[in-house]
Design a protein around this motif. Structure first.
Motif, PDB file in Angstrom:
ATOM      1  N   ALA A  86     -54.767  66.268  15.927  1.00 32.70           N
ATOM      2  CA  ALA A  86     -54.480  66.537  17.340  1.00 32.70           C
ATOM      3  C   ALA A  86     -53.840  67.905  17.498  1.00 32.70           C
ATOM      4  N   THR A  87     -54.036  68.497  18.672  1.00 33.70           N
ATOM      5  CA  THR A  87     -53.444  69.799  18.959  1.00 33.70           C
ATOM      6  C   THR A  87     -51.943  69.688  19.194  1.00 33.70           C
ATOM      7  N   ASN A  88     -51.541  68.634  19.927  1.00 34.02           N
ATOM      8  CA  ASN A  88     -50.142  68.466  20.319  1.00 34.02           C
ATOM      9  C   ASN A  88     -49.673  67.040  20.049  1.00 34.02           C
ATOM     10  N   ALA A  89     -48.370  66.903  19.841  1.00 33.89           N
ATOM     11  CA  ALA A  89     -47.746  65.585  19.685  1.00 33.89           C
ATOM     12  C   ALA A  89     -46.580  65.479  20.658  1.00 33.89           C
ATOM     13  N   LEU A  90     -46.475  64.316  21.309  1.00 32.57           N
ATOM     14  CA  LEU A  90     -45.399  64.071  22.261  1.00 32.57           C
ATOM     15  C   LEU A  90     -44.796  62.702  21.972  1.00 32.57           C
ATOM     16  N   ILE A  91     -43.516  62.550  22.291  1.00 30.26           N
ATOM     17  CA  ILE A  91     -42.942  61.206  22.341  1.00 30.26           C
ATOM     18  C   ILE A  91     -42.329  61.011  23.724  1.00 30.26           C
ATOM     19  N   ALA A  92     -42.423  59.783  24.220  1.00 28.20           N
ATOM     20  CA  ALA A  92     -41.770  59.402  25.464  1.00 28.20           C
ATOM     21  C   ALA A  92     -40.712  58.367  25.109  1.00 28.20           C
ATOM     22  N   THR A  93     -39.475  58.629  25.468  1.00 25.41           N
ATOM     23  CA  THR A  93     -38.371  57.772  25.046  1.00 25.41           C
ATOM     24  C   THR A  93     -37.341  57.641  26.164  1.00 25.41           C
ATOM     25  N   THR A  94     -36.686  56.486  26.195  1.00 25.17           N
ATOM     26  CA  THR A  94     -35.601  56.292  27.165  1.00 25.17           C
ATOM     27  C   THR A  94     -34.342  57.056  26.752  1.00 25.17           C
ATOM     28  N   ASP A  95     -34.295  57.551  25.542  1.00 21.51           N
ATOM     29  CA  ASP A  95     -33.151  58.324  25.041  1.00 21.51           C
ATOM     30  C   ASP A  95     -32.984  59.605  25.865  1.00 21.51           C
ATOM     31  N   LYS A  96     -31.751  59.873  26.276  1.00 24.61           N
ATOM     32  CA  LYS A  96     -31.485  61.056  27.110  1.00 24.61           C
ATOM     33  C   LYS A  96     -30.657  62.119  26.383  1.00 24.61           C
ATOM     34  N   ARG A  97     -30.408  61.924  25.111  1.00 23.59           N
ATOM     35  CA  ARG A  97     -29.560  62.872  24.379  1.00 23.59           C
ATOM     36  C   ARG A  97     -30.268  64.227  24.201  1.00 23.59           C
ATOM     37  N   PRO A  98     -29.593  65.318  24.530  1.00 20.95           N
ATOM     38  CA  PRO A  98     -30.189  66.651  24.348  1.00 20.95           C
ATOM     39  C   PRO A  98     -30.595  66.929  22.902  1.00 20.95           C
ATOM     40  N   ASP A  99     -29.849  66.329  21.939  1.00 21.35           N
ATOM     41  CA  ASP A  99     -30.167  66.553  20.528  1.00 21.35           C
ATOM     42  C   ASP A  99     -31.569  66.092  20.174  1.00 21.35           C
ATOM     43  N   VAL A 100     -32.025  65.034  20.840  1.00 24.66           N
ATOM     44  CA  VAL A 100     -33.368  64.522  20.562  1.00 24.66           C
ATOM     45  C   VAL A 100     -34.419  65.554  20.966  1.00 24.66           C
ATOM     46  N   LYS A 101     -34.242  66.153  22.148  1.00 30.40           N
ATOM     47  CA  LYS A 101     -35.180  67.180  22.597  1.00 30.40           C
ATOM     48  C   LYS A 101     -35.128  68.404  21.683  1.00 30.40           C
ATOM     49  N   ASP A 102     -33.932  68.756  21.245  1.00 29.39           N
ATOM     50  CA  ASP A 102     -33.793  69.908  20.357  1.00 29.39           C
ATOM     51  C   ASP A 102     -34.487  69.662  19.019  1.00 29.39           C
ATOM     52  N   PHE A 103     -34.305  68.457  18.488  1.00 28.32           N
ATOM     53  CA  PHE A 103     -34.936  68.125  17.210  1.00 28.32           C
ATOM     54  C   PHE A 103     -36.457  68.119  17.358  1.00 28.32           C
ATOM     55  N   GLY A 104     -36.941  67.588  18.477  1.00 29.41           N
ATOM     56  CA  GLY A 104     -38.378  67.602  18.748  1.00 29.41           C
ATOM     57  C   GLY A 104     -38.914  69.021  18.826  1.00 29.41           C
ATOM     58  N   LYS A 105     -38.142  69.889  19.466  1.00 26.43           N
ATOM     59  CA  LYS A 105     -38.563  71.291  19.585  1.00 26.43           C
ATOM     60  C   LYS A 105     -38.656  71.946  18.219  1.00 26.43           C
ATOM     61  N   ASP A 106     -37.711  71.632  17.328  1.00 24.95           N
ATOM     62  CA  ASP A 106     -37.729  72.202  15.982  1.00 24.95           C
ATOM     63  C   ASP A 106     -38.984  71.800  15.207  1.00 24.95           C
ATOM     64  N   LEU A 107     -39.480  70.587  15.471  1.00 23.53           N
ATOM     65  CA  LEU A 107     -40.656  70.087  14.764  1.00 23.53           C
ATOM     66  C   LEU A 107     -41.940  70.246  15.585  1.00 23.53           C
ATOM     67  N   ASP A 108     -41.832  70.960  16.695  1.00 27.50           N
ATOM     68  CA  ASP A 108     -42.981  71.188  17.578  1.00 27.50           C
ATOM     69  C   ASP A 108     -43.535  69.876  18.134  1.00 27.50           C
ATOM     70  N   VAL A 109     -42.618  68.976  18.492  1.00 30.43           N
ATOM     71  CA  VAL A 109     -42.974  67.718  19.163  1.00 30.43           C
ATOM     72  C   VAL A 109     -42.299  67.733  20.525  1.00 30.43           C
ATOM     73  N   PHE A 110     -43.093  67.594  21.584  1.00 34.42           N
ATOM     74  CA  PHE A 110     -42.535  67.650  22.941  1.00 34.42           C
ATOM     75  C   PHE A 110     -41.955  66.287  23.291  1.00 34.42           C
ATOM     76  N   VAL A 111     -40.718  66.271  23.784  1.00 36.00           N
ATOM     77  CA  VAL A 111     -40.020  65.022  24.092  1.00 36.00           C
ATOM     78  C   VAL A 111     -39.967  64.808  25.599  1.00 36.00           C
ATOM     79  N   LEU A 112     -40.521  63.684  26.038  1.00 40.71           N
ATOM     80  CA  LEU A 112     -40.396  63.238  27.424  1.00 40.71           C
ATOM     81  C   LEU A 112     -39.258  62.228  27.425  1.00 40.71           C
TER      82      LEU A 112
END
Length: 351
Positions: A86-112
């Motif tokens: 796949a070109t892109n990977a995303l996760i959708a999660t009820t988690d609202k912690r900014p660290d989760v989005k930051d970690f996703g960004k580091d691994l090139d995974v977009f966090v919803l």
């Protein structure tokens, strides 16, 4: 009214509607199998035509739980992205912690995240107009003979799974074969006409998406005959093409020639029969139609329309759709050797 579904499945359906409204083709619950092993299901599989020569495939992993384990899911979806190319990977999660989005960004995974999921709840009202995947499967299961009569559910899920295995001629040809089965059910099982048509429309949309992706590599073939030959070759011989298929056949028959009595004669006859069988395939019908630039430009839109036909809560026939959708299905009927008028007459519901 929409049947009640659990919280997780509802989130998947709402996200599907969000991405549909943003121009994506979306399939849900795609089985991913590897060499006969069932690995996982892809919650959402997204396809977007970004330009005449560019396509994007994205996968979305969705967790709507009290403890969503978002960090772990980022690792998981990143591996799945590589597995399905796949070109892109995303996760959708009820988690609202900014660290989760930051970690996703580091691994090139977009966090919803949970904030995003809260905002898209407005799309829940659109669930009323569409059947969910669970309702489609329930309709299949309501036909008590569906397993004995060709195992409808397994065939449908097999067709879905091909989206994750690559958009190419091999899988397009497999989809054409599976869809012939459901088309035959439309014609022979009048009591199951609606569900067999819904599945037929869904698989038609998978075929259309495959063809939209395939044409990306043919975009620079301006000559109509070159495009037609490319499609003819693909529909007839698959990804390997004519030369490679004939090489494999010749290599196999060489053993017959060397080690069988009258081997040369037997191999020659086999080679002739195989060649005639390939030549008898009505692939010219498909190649002629899909090599047309106007058809290729509309095939992504056709896929979106066919997907909607398959899940409209108020069931609608393709004969009331756009000319492009009607033409798409008409050429498939020609390929299968089914008279267009007879088919139209057979599916119209009489009041």
């Amino acid at each position: 009214m929409a049947t009640a579904i659990n919280k997780g499945f509802k989130t998947e359906e709402i996200l599907r509607i969000y991405f549909l409204k943003n121009g994506y083709y979306v399939a849900r619950g795609i089985p991913f199998n590897y060499r006969g092993f069932a690995i996982t299901d892809i919650d959402l599989w997204l396809y977007n035509r970004t330009s005449s020569v560019s396509r994007e495939i994205s996968i979305v992993d969705i967790k709507n739980k009290k403890t969503p384990q978002a960090i772990e899911r980022i690792f998981w979806v990143k591996g799945l992205q590589a597995a399905v190319n796949a070109t892109n990977a995303l996760i959708a999660t009820t988690d609202k912690r900014p660290d989760v989005k930051d970690f996703g960004k580091d691994l090139d995974v977009f966090v919803l995240d949970g904030n995003f999921l809260s905002k898209i709840q407005q799309y829940e009202q659109s669930l009323e107009s569409r059947l969910t995947d669970e309702e489609i499967i329930s309709m299949i299961d309501s036909y008590s003979l569906s397993k004995l009569d060709g195992d409808w559910k397994t065939k449908f899920l097999e067709a879905k799974s091909l989206l994750a295995l690559g958009l190419n001629f091999d899988n397009t040809n497999k989809l054409l074969n599976i869809n012939k089965f459901f088309l035959e059910q439309v014609l022979t099982k009048s009591s199951q006409k609606e569900i067999s048509l819904r599945i037929f429309y869904a698989i038609c949309s998978y075929i259309a998406i495959n063809l939209d992706y395939i044409q990306r590599d043919l975009a620079f073939l301006e000559d109509a005959n070159s495009r037609k030959n490319a499609f003819k070759n693909g529909f007839r011989y698959g990804n390997k093409g004519e030369k490679e298929i004939k090489r494999i056949i010749d290599m196999s028959l060489s053993f017959v020639e060397q080690y069988s009595d009258n081997g040369q004669s037997i191999a020659s006859q086999a080679r002739y029969n195989i060649s005639k069988q390939f030549e008898s395939m009505p692939t010219d019908i498909l190649a002629e139609y899909f090599s047309d630039n106007k058809v290729l430009k509309s095939v992504f839109t056709v896929a979106l329309e066919l997907e909607l036909l398959s899940v409209n809560r108020i069931f609608k026939l393709h004969i009331d759709s756009t000319p492009e959708v009607k033409s798409f299905i008409a050429v498939l009927l020609d390929f299968y050797g089914i008279d267009r008028v007879s088919f139209a007459n057979s599916i119209e519901y009489k009041s």
